[in-house]
Design an enzyme around this catalytic site. Structure first.
Site, mmCIF file in Angstrom:
data_model
loop_
_atom_site.group_PDB
_atom_site.id
_atom_site.type_symbol
_atom_site.label_atom_id
_atom_site.label_comp_id
_atom_site.label_asym_id
_atom_site.label_seq_id
_atom_site.Cartn_x
_atom_site.Cartn_y
_atom_site.Cartn_z
ATOM 1 N N TRP A 47 0.847 -1.210 0.000
ATOM 2 C CA TRP A 47 0.000 0.000 0.000
ATOM 3 C C TRP A 47 0.868 1.240 0.000
ATOM 4 C CZ3 TRP A 47 -3.984 -2.177 -1.649
ATOM 5 C CH2 TRP A 47 -4.443 -3.392 -1.135
ATOM 6 N N ASP A 48 1.988 1.190 0.703
ATOM 7 C CA ASP A 48 2.917 2.320 0.682
ATOM 8 C C ASP A 48 3.474 2.548 -0.726
ATOM 9 O OD1 ASP A 48 2.866 3.213 3.301
ATOM 10 O OD2 ASP A 48 4.510 1.931 3.956
ATOM 11 N N ILE A 49 3.841 1.465 -1.386
ATOM 12 C CA ILE A 49 4.408 1.616 -2.733
ATOM 13 C C ILE A 49 3.366 2.209 -3.670
ATOM 14 C CG2 ILE A 49 5.246 0.316 -4.735
ATOM 15 C CD1 ILE A 49 6.700 -1.524 -2.754
ATOM 16 N N GLY A 78 2.927 5.889 -2.930
ATOM 17 C CA GLY A 78 4.023 6.710 -3.457
ATOM 18 C C GLY A 78 3.842 6.996 -4.938
#
Lengths: 405, 405
Positions: free
Chosen positions: A161-163, A166
């Site tokens: 989810w972070d990727i 970003g």
């Protein structure tokens, strides 16, 4: 040829993965990205894994190619310098990327009062206003309950989810900057990490499956859903993933293993049409039973040889060590990678951006800055401060350069 | 206010997740995205899960807001029409997004001969030229070997590499279109799915950990690496994830559970500094042992009440059904979601794009087209074909409109 985004100037005030990855992607596409941190580094500066020097492999990996400025952000003067860097009137500047709470001096209102066409990209946690990180968003997504064998939830280790967040930030930034270039209009763009998760769950059909069919997807171990795909152990203790989506890929498995005729018997045996993805999914246990002995009788190298040029869609399982040691795609044989010296860390194979632009040669991969490495340079060049003034800021603890060994 | 990217015209020739997600994201930001499919649909058109009607929830979920044109791409005339749609001289057009093999008529050379400033975004499988899908890239990434309890590899179920690839394609497209707007120059931009994986593995420090430290990250179950974070069962058979990255989050756990004093005893007990992320990671078993009875004595609702406003970073585990039934973030209470009728499927809560743009109101969420729904409209409006000519193309099987029930 100048780099693609070389006229873009972005200031990043960030930590962890998502916003730093967004900024790094822009930097690797040629933008100037200045990461401003508090003196001593932000909360992610010593995040594990560490090199023997104590430098963070995580931090250096996610901040490659940026400039680093450290300011006493807990003082009015430090904040004033940060605001001046964000809002100075460069044509491609006036862009802030952050995942920190945007209140006070760093609010959109305060900054856009200094530069009317400010673009501010802001990642938040949960859309309901509470804090969230990848792990506390992921647990709610449904995926851990559908991963593994199903006796209990399994968290992903990839911060997916972070990727995605970003990269949504990059997309949003370029879309907002495109509007500004045409209309002169700035704006605040917000992105909740929980919305990145929820949009994905919805886009992939899981919400509709519940609402329309009343179906809650159950775990399938390592099997693919809706087509044939599963993992097989090899004779030498390795494991491979084999997938057939298209008919051609399905027939390639039969041809390459010499088991085509026996695989064809699975259709009548299980009463399904093996000419469809769904039929192959329903018959996956029987298909797997036919194929498993073939893999169990062969080493990974023998499988590789048998599948070379066969059209079989497959891959070996590798741990991170095997990936680095055995996979030529993870080496400078792949133009995305270069062996680069990261000061304080050592040489390693650093990836550039995975996009390859035909009109622009690949930039050399640049390491992460040392914390505060560019403080003086940026204060002088961007804000026009004299050496004496910069010296005063150092002496009064408002700014800091790189730590000296 | 016109939508953000309303002057962009993208043609997509695609299947599966990554390229369709890229195109859908652009469509949801206001671009016109025409997905061209072969008559009868591409290979993903009937991908599971299906609605009772046989329509794919997967396909409709990933193609929302696009226009659909179906052409006999196996005929010269069908290909000519596709090429004409891709290369016609609209100012914001001349953009092709694809994950299909770009040879023959669909090669960059062939299409850029018809429009010199063509931008072509092309997703490939593996950087070594072999085919790859999310599952056959993921197995090689190292992550399945570091997921779960470690007795065997665990595949993720979220197609994380596909999602990241789709968003890299958006970023790459906007960056290339930005260059074209300034210089008139088109280009081919390629992205290998394997490079999306490898860049991420490198960016997150795993490659450096192997090369610099000789460390191969091992599985940790549901524990976080390098900080405190793990899951706890509740009294009513639910489970929660609790994370502490910052000191403030760590102290919030002690305050909200009333176990602060006993948690402080873990430091001397285990000989670590609980004031550091690394110390809390090293002492995670002892910390977990102190906290587990607190969760085991409470229902999920009681945990929720105790943690409300406490600053504890946590989330409930939910399966997809619980997500839809219980989580208000996955409902029209969240402005990203709208209940929309998908023809052939029914009403469900469709997500828009997770980015929220301050200068542009949210577009209504649009459903996916029916396959071939816009064939006639696009042939008439974009290519200026007469009804008679369009009728002839239908009669000769070169184009098709939507299936009629």
């Amino acid at each position: 040829m100048t780099p693609l985004l070389s006229d873009l100037r972005v200031v990043e005030v960030s930590a962890f993965i998502a916003a730093p990855l967004g900024g790094m992607t822009l930097a690797q596409l040629g933008a100037e990205v200045i990461r401003i941190d508090p003196i001593g580094g932000n909360i992610d500066y010593r995040r594990w894994p560490l090199a023997p020097s104590g430098d963070s492999l995580y931090w250096t990996g996610l901040n490659k190619g940026k400039k680093s400025v450290t300011l006493a952000l807990n003082t009015p003067e430090g904040r004033e310098i940060a605001a001046a860097l964000i809002t100075r009137p460069d044509p491609g500047g006036g862009i802030l990327l952050t995942n920190l709470p945007a209140s006070g001096w760093m609010s959109f209102d305060a900054l856009s009062a200094k530069r009317a066409d400010l673009i501010m990209l802001r990642l938040t946690g949960s859309s309901d206003g509470t804090g969230a990180v990848d792990y506390t968003v992921n647990c709610a997504s449904g995926f851990p309950m559908a991963t593994g064998e199903g006796d209990k939830p399994v968290n992903h280790v990839l911060p997916a989810w972070d990727i995605a967040a970003g990269l949504y930030l990059c997309t949003g930034l370029l879309a907002a900057e495109r509007l500004r270039a045409r209309t002169g209009k700035g704006q605040e763009v917000t992105l909740a990490l929980s919305d990145v998760m929820l949009a994905s769950v919805g886009n992939l059909g899981y919400v509709a499956d519940v609402q329309v069919n009343g179906t809650v997807r159950q775990p399938l171990g390592n099997d693919l859903y809706g087509a044939f795909g599963r993992d097989f152990p090899t004779r030498n203790g390795r494991r491979v993933m084999v997938v057939a989506i298209s008919d051609r890929q399905w027939k390639a498995i039969g041809a390459a293993t010499g088991l085509g005729e026996r695989l064809a018997m699975v259709g009548p045996l299980m009463g399904v049409d093996l000419g469809t993805e769904g039929g192959r999914f329903e018959a996956r246990e029987a298909i797997g039973a036919v194929l498993a002995p073939w893999f169990a009788a062969r080493t990974l190298d023998e499988v590789r040889t048998a599948f070379a040029g066969s059209g079989v869609l497959w891959g070996p399982y590798q741990d991170f060590g095997q990936l680095v040691a055995e996979d030529p795609r993870c080496s400078p044989a792949n133009p995305m990678f270069q062996e680069v010296e990261q000061p304080g860390v050592g040489r390693w194979r650093m990836p550039g951006v995975p996009l390859a632009f035909g009109a622009v040669p690949r930039d050399p991969v640049r390491p992460a800055p040392r914390l505060g490495q560019h403080t003086d340079e940026i204060l002088a060049e961007r804000l026009g401060l004299s050496s004496a003034e910069i010296g005063r800021l150092h002496d009064s603890g408002i700014v800091a350069g790189p730590e000296t060994a």
